[in-house]
Design an enzyme around this catalytic site. Structure first.
Site, mmCIF file in Angstrom:
data_model
loop_
_atom_site.group_PDB
_atom_site.id
_atom_site.type_symbol
_atom_site.label_atom_id
_atom_site.label_comp_id
_atom_site.label_asym_id
_atom_site.label_seq_id
_atom_site.Cartn_x
_atom_site.Cartn_y
_atom_site.Cartn_z
ATOM 1 N N ARG A 25 -24.500 -3.044 37.149
ATOM 2 C CA ARG A 25 -24.570 -4.517 37.119
ATOM 3 C C ARG A 25 -23.225 -5.161 36.871
ATOM 4 O O ARG A 25 -23.008 -6.313 37.197
ATOM 5 C CB ARG A 25 -25.447 -4.935 35.925
ATOM 6 C CG ARG A 25 -26.874 -5.118 36.202
ATOM 7 C CD ARG A 25 -27.627 -5.152 34.882
ATOM 8 N NE ARG A 25 -27.612 -6.479 34.258
ATOM 9 C CZ ARG A 25 -28.378 -6.815 33.227
ATOM 10 N NH1 ARG A 25 -29.212 -5.947 32.703
ATOM 11 N NH2 ARG A 25 -28.320 -8.020 32.711
ATOM 12 N N ARG A 37 -33.018 -12.616 23.343
ATOM 13 C CA ARG A 37 -32.136 -11.430 23.384
ATOM 14 C C ARG A 37 -31.422 -11.311 22.032
ATOM 15 O O ARG A 37 -30.333 -11.843 21.839
ATOM 16 C CB ARG A 37 -31.090 -11.585 24.487
ATOM 17 C CG ARG A 37 -31.636 -11.532 25.911
ATOM 18 C CD ARG A 37 -30.473 -11.687 26.894
ATOM 19 N NE ARG A 37 -30.800 -11.236 28.227
ATOM 20 C CZ ARG A 37 -31.073 -12.036 29.257
ATOM 21 N NH1 ARG A 37 -31.080 -13.339 29.090
ATOM 22 N NH2 ARG A 37 -31.343 -11.528 30.444
ATOM 23 N N ASN A 93 -33.272 -7.550 36.215
ATOM 24 C CA ASN A 93 -31.818 -7.307 36.294
ATOM 25 C C ASN A 93 -31.539 -5.810 36.213
ATOM 26 O O ASN A 93 -30.781 -5.256 37.008
ATOM 27 C CB ASN A 93 -31.079 -8.004 35.138
ATOM 28 C CG ASN A 93 -31.374 -9.484 35.066
ATOM 29 O OD1 ASN A 93 -31.784 -10.074 36.065
ATOM 30 N ND2 ASN A 93 -31.191 -10.085 33.912
ATOM 31 N N ASP A 94 -32.161 -5.167 35.231
ATOM 32 C CA ASP A 94 -31.943 -3.729 35.094
ATOM 33 C C ASP A 94 -32.759 -2.944 36.107
ATOM 34 O O ASP A 94 -32.317 -1.888 36.578
ATOM 35 C CB ASP A 94 -32.288 -3.273 33.670
ATOM 36 C CG ASP A 94 -31.123 -3.527 32.735
ATOM 37 O OD1 ASP A 94 -29.985 -3.193 33.126
ATOM 38 O OD2 ASP A 94 -31.331 -4.080 31.648
ATOM 39 N N ARG A 114 -37.220 -9.826 21.477
ATOM 40 C CA ARG A 114 -36.931 -8.474 21.963
ATOM 41 C C ARG A 114 -36.111 -7.722 20.927
ATOM 42 O O ARG A 114 -35.141 -8.255 20.385
ATOM 43 C CB ARG A 114 -36.161 -8.546 23.287
ATOM 44 C CG ARG A 114 -35.844 -7.161 23.827
ATOM 45 C CD ARG A 114 -35.250 -7.220 25.200
ATOM 46 N NE ARG A 114 -33.863 -7.649 25.188
ATOM 47 C CZ ARG A 114 -33.126 -7.789 26.286
ATOM 48 N NH1 ARG A 114 -33.670 -7.556 27.472
ATOM 49 N NH2 ARG A 114 -31.880 -8.174 26.219
ATOM 50 N N HIS A 140 -14.263 -22.406 28.237
ATOM 51 C CA HIS A 140 -14.859 -23.593 27.623
ATOM 52 C C HIS A 140 -14.876 -24.774 28.578
ATOM 53 O O HIS A 140 -15.795 -25.582 28.574
ATOM 54 C CB HIS A 140 -14.083 -23.968 26.354
ATOM 55 C CG HIS A 140 -14.671 -23.344 25.131
ATOM 56 N ND1 HIS A 140 -13.943 -23.071 24.014
ATOM 57 C CD2 HIS A 140 -15.928 -22.949 24.871
ATOM 58 C CE1 HIS A 140 -14.734 -22.534 23.112
ATOM 59 N NE2 HIS A 140 -15.945 -22.444 23.603
ATOM 60 N N CYS A 165 -38.702 -11.611 33.363
ATOM 61 C CA CYS A 165 -37.704 -12.311 32.536
ATOM 62 C C CYS A 165 -36.282 -12.053 33.029
ATOM 63 O O CYS A 165 -35.328 -12.474 32.390
ATOM 64 C CB CYS A 165 -37.848 -11.948 31.064
ATOM 65 S SG CYS A 165 -37.540 -10.212 30.732
ATOM 66 N N GLU A 221 -38.157 -1.978 33.112
ATOM 67 C CA GLU A 221 -36.846 -2.171 33.737
ATOM 68 C C GLU A 221 -36.233 -0.859 34.194
ATOM 69 O O GLU A 221 -35.116 -0.815 34.684
ATOM 70 C CB GLU A 221 -35.899 -2.947 32.816
ATOM 71 C CG GLU A 221 -35.846 -2.508 31.389
ATOM 72 C CD GLU A 221 -35.025 -3.437 30.496
ATOM 73 O OE1 GLU A 221 -34.382 -4.370 30.992
ATOM 74 O OE2 GLU A 221 -35.022 -3.196 29.282
HETATM 75 C C1 PEP Z 1 -33.335 -7.621 32.594
HETATM 76 O O1 PEP Z 1 -32.848 -6.489 32.599
HETATM 77 O O2 PEP Z 1 -33.815 -8.164 33.606
HETATM 78 C C2 PEP Z 1 -33.385 -8.399 31.354
HETATM 79 C C3 PEP Z 1 -34.038 -9.534 31.280
HETATM 80 O O3 PEP Z 1 -32.690 -7.937 30.298
HETATM 81 P P1 PEP Z 1 -31.098 -8.015 30.165
HETATM 82 O O4 PEP Z 1 -30.592 -8.891 31.273
HETATM 83 O O5 PEP Z 1 -30.858 -8.565 28.816
HETATM 84 O O6 PEP Z 1 -30.705 -6.596 30.321
HETATM 85 MG MG MG Z 2 -32.512 -5.450 30.751
#
Ligand code: PEP
Ligand code: MG
Length: 603
Positions: free
Chosen positions: A491, A310, A480-481, A346, A203, A528, A457
Site C-alpha cells: 500500500r 483507529r 485497503n488491506d 478497533r 499544514h 470501512c 482484510e
Molecule cells: C483497511 O485496511 O481497509 C482498514 C480500514 O484499515 P487500515 O486502513 O487502518 O489498515
Molecule cells: Mg487494515
C-alpha cells in the site's frame, strides 16, 4: 488546445474548482546576507534579532486575534504552532549565542539554526513530523523578511481591476498564516493557489481544505510556466491546472463550479435525514476516526455512529505507551460525544507503516526478532495488528480494559484487526474475557454484553468465514488491506501504486463472498476501507448487499446523496453483471453507465 500543466507528483486538495488571474509571488528563498561583524557590533546585532522576533510575534498575535470564531479550529491551531516555533529556544536563543560567539550577522546565525532544527525534524521517522520542518522554515522566513527591513511579512496582492477577476497565487510555498492573510485581509478576491512544494499532510494543504480554498500543491516548476496575470483554472479535485484556458474549458469549469455550489448547499440539508435508497431500504453511514476529537466532525456530518476508531494514533509519536486511564479517557470521550450511537473501537493495529517509537514499543525491554521495534524484512506481512497484541499480552489487556470501561458511556463495540486463524479469534475472545474478569475483581463497571467483531482484510479470512461467523457478532471489511494482500502490492510503495485496483474481480469476489457469508449467518457486515467513501463503488457494494458503510466524516454527505439516488434491485442487477466481468476497466465503465442511469432515475 489549452496548455495543461499535469502536476508532477503534485496534489489537489480536493475542494472544488477556482478560476482567476495568476499573481506570482517572489521566491521565498531570497538572498541571505552572510558576513562577520566586529566585536563591538554584537549588541546591535542581537538587538536586531530581538526586534525582528518581537515584530513577528506581534504580527502572529494580531492574525490570531483576527481569526473569526466561526473559522475552523485548525486555523487558530496553525497560528499557535507558529507562535510556539517562534518562541522555541533553539530558534530564538541559539542564534543570539551564535552572534555572540562566532561574530556573525543575525541572518546568518538564524539560517544556521534553521538548518539545524530542520535536520532534527527531517530525521523523525514520521511523515507528519517531517513535514513540520516546513512550518519552521515559514516562521524563520517571516523573521528574515523583518531583518531585511520589510515593514510587514505580508505580500500585497494586485487588483485585477481591469478584468474584475479573482486572484490565484502562484508561489514556491505559502505558509498557513499567508493563506489566512490573503483570504481575510488582502482586500481582493483570493480564489485559490498553486505551490511548487507541499504534500497531503502539509499544514497549508490541511488548512486550504478546511477553509474550502481550491489549491494544487507540489507542482514542480510552476512559477516558470505561468506568467503574471495569466488566466488559470485550478481543479483541486483532479489536481489539474489549466493555463490560459480556451472559451470551452472556461464555460465548462464555470458550469461545474455552479453545480458544486448548488450541490454543497443541498447536501447540508441531508444531515438530519436517515440515508435510504429510492426503494426505501435504510443504509447506515458511519464515520472512521483517528483521534477522539474527530468524533465531533462525525456528529457534525450526521454520521450514524463511528464505524472505525483507529486507536493506534493514540500510541504513535510518543516515547511511552498510553496508560489504561489515558486510553479510557479517550475512548469514553468518543462514546460520550456520540450520545448512544454505536462506536466501534478497533484494537491496536500497529506494524507495517504504522510504527511506534522505539521507547513506546511494548517489547522495548527484551525485544524479539521481528517484533516491530526494528526494521522487519516484510513489515506488512509481519508482526502486525492482532499478531502484535497477542505477542504482548500486557499491552493488549491494558487496552481491552480501557475499552471495556469506556463501554459504560455509550454503545461501544470491539473490533479486532487482521484476523486470519481460528486460534487468533479464540485467543482474542479469551483475552476479552480475562480483561472482564480483571475489571470485575477491581469492581469496575463495563458493558458485559459488549459485541466483538473481526476485520476481514486478509484473503484467507474472507475465504474461510466459518470461524468468524460462528464466534463473532459483526464483520468489517478492511478493503485497503484486502486489496493489498489479494493483489500483492505494498500500500505504501508508490512504484506499484498503479496496481492498486479496488475493482479487480478477485477483490470484488472476496468482498461479495464476505457480505453474503455475513448475511447468511445473520451477522452485520460493514466496509470501512476507502472504498466505502468512493461514490464510484457505492452502487456495486449496495448491489452486493452491503448496508453499512464507514468512511471519513467529509465523505458522509456526498455518499448519503448517492444512496438516495440508488435502487437496491437495479444495484443487485449491476452486481450480477459485474460478477461476469474480468477486466477492471470494463467494470469501471459499467459502474459509470449505471451511475448516469441512477442519476436520471432509471429503474
Ligand atoms: C483497511 O485496511 O481497509 C482498514 C480500514 O484499515 P487500515 O486502513 O487502518 O489498515
Ligand atoms: Mg487494515
Amino acid at each position: 488546445m489549452p496548455s495543461l500543466i499535469q502536476q508532477l507528483g503534485g496534489y489537489g486538495v480536493a475542494c472544488g474548482i477556482a478560476i482567476g488571474r495568476a499573481h506570482l509571488l517572489a521566491p521565498s528563498e531570497f538572498e541571505i546576507p552572510k558576513y562577520h561583524i566586529a566585536p563591538d557590533a554584537v549588541l546591535h546585532e542581537v538587538a536586531r534579532l530581538n526586534n525582528a522576533f518581537s515584530l513577528v510575534r506581534a504580527e502572529i498575535k494580531e492574525l490570531r486575534a483576527d481569526v473569526a470564531e466561526t473559522a475552523p479550529a485548525e486555523v487558530g491551531a496553525f497560528l499557535d504552532l507558529h507562535r510556539m516555533i517562534l518562541d522555541d529556544s533553539l530558534l530564538c536563543d541559539a542564534p543570539r549565542d551564535l552572534v555572540r560567539t562566532r561574530h556573525i550577522n543575525a541572518e546568518w546565525a538564524l539560517t544556521i539554526q534553521l538548518e539545524e532544527v530542520c535536520r532534527q525534524f527531517e530525521a523523525i521517522d514520521d511523515e507528519y513530523f517531517r513535514s513540520r520542518s516546513q512550518d519552521v522554515r515559514q516562521v524563520v522566513e517571516r523573521v528574515l523578511r523583518r531583518l531585511a527591513g520589510e515593514r510587514s511579512a505580508r505580500v500585497p496582492l494586485p487588483k485585477h481591476a481591469d478584468t474584475g477577476e479573482a486572484t490565484i497565487l502562484v508561489a514556491h510555498d505559502l505558509s498557513p498564516a499567508d493563506v489566512l492573510h490573503f483570504r481575510e485581509h488582502s482586500g481582493v478576491a483570493f480564489a485559490g493557489f498553486l505551490t511548487e512544494i507541499g504534500g497531503p499532510t502539509s499544514h497549508t494543504t490541511i488548512l486550504a481544505r478546511s477553509l474550502g480554498i481550491p489549491a494544487v500543491v507540489g507542482i514542480a516548476g510552476v512559477r516558470e510556466r505561468v506568467g503574471e496575470g495569466d488566466r488559470l483554472i485550478v481543479d483541486s479535485d483532479s489536481g489539474r491546472v489549466y493555463l490560459r484556458p480556451d472559451a470551452d474549458i472556461l464555460a465548462e469549469s464555470r458550469r461545474q463550479i455552479r453545480a458544486t455550489t448548488q450541490q454543497r448547499a443541498g447536501l447540508r440539508k441531508l444531515r438530519g435525514r436517515v440515508a435510504q435508497t429510492r426503494d426505501g431500504v435504510p443504509v447506515e453511514l458511519l464515520a472512521n476516526i483517528e483521534l477522539p476529537g474527530d468524533a465531533r466532525d462525525a456528529l457534525e456530518a450526521g454520521a450514524d455512529g463511528i464505524g472505525l476508531f483507529r486507536t493506534e494514533f493514540l500510541f504513535m509519536n510518543r516515547d511511552d505507551l498510553p496508560s489504561e486511564d489515558e486510553q479510557y479517557e479517550s475512548y469514553a470521550k468518543v462514546a460520550r460525544t456520540m450520545k448512544g450511537k454505536p462506536v466501534v473501537i478497533r484494537t491496536l493495529d500497529v506494524g507495517a507503516d504504522k510504527v511506534l517509537n522505539p521507547g513506546a514499543h511494548a517489547g522495548s525491554s527484551g525485544t524479539r526478532d521481528g517484533d516491530g521495534s526494528g526494521p522487519q524484512p516484510n513489515p506488512a506481512l509481519g508482526l502486525r495488528a492482532i499478531r502484535y497484541c497477542l505477542a504482548y499480552p500486557d499491552l493488549f489487556l491494558t487496552q481491552l480494559r480501557a475499552i471495556l470501561r469506556a463501554s459504560e458511556h455509550g454503545t461501544v463495540r470491539l473490533l479486532v484487526p487482521m484476523l486470519a486463524h481460528l486460534h487468533e479469534i479464540e485467543q482474542a475472545i479469551a483475552f476479552v474475557i480475562r480483561a472482564q474478569e480483571q475489571l470485575t475483581e477491581r469492581r469496575q463497571k463495563f458493558d458485559a454484553g459488549i459485541e466483538i467483531g473481526g476485520m476481514i482484510e486478509v484473503p484467507g479470512a474472507a475465504l474461510n468465514l466459518g470461524p468468524f461467523v460462528r464466534r463473532l457478532k459483526f464483520l468489517s471489511l478492511g478493503t485497503n488491506d484486502l486489496i493489498q494482500y489479494t493483489l500483492a502490492i505494498d500500500r505504501t510503495d508508490s512504484s506499484v501504486a498503479y496496481l492498486y485496483e479496488p475493482l479487480h474481480p478477485a477483490v470484488l469476489q472476496l468482498i461479495h463472498h464476505t457480505i453474503r457469508g455475513g448475511e447468511k449467518a445473520g451477522l452485520p457486515v460493514s466496509v470501512c476501507g476507502e472504498m466505502a467513501g468512493d461514490g464510484t463503488a457505492s452502487e456495486l457494494l449496495l448491489g452486493m448487499g452491503l448496508r453499512r458503510f464507514s468512511m471519513s466524516p467529509a465523505q458522509i454527505l456526498p455518499i448519503k446523496q448517492r444512496i438516495f439516488d440508488l435502487d437496491t434491485k437495479a444495484a443487485a442487477r449491476l452486481a450480477a453483471r459485474v460478477a461476469r466481468m474480468h477486466d477492471p476497466m470494463e467494470i469501471r465503465s459499467a459502474l459509470q453507465r449505471a451511475d448516469r442511469a441512477a442519476r436520471r432515475g432509471d429503474k
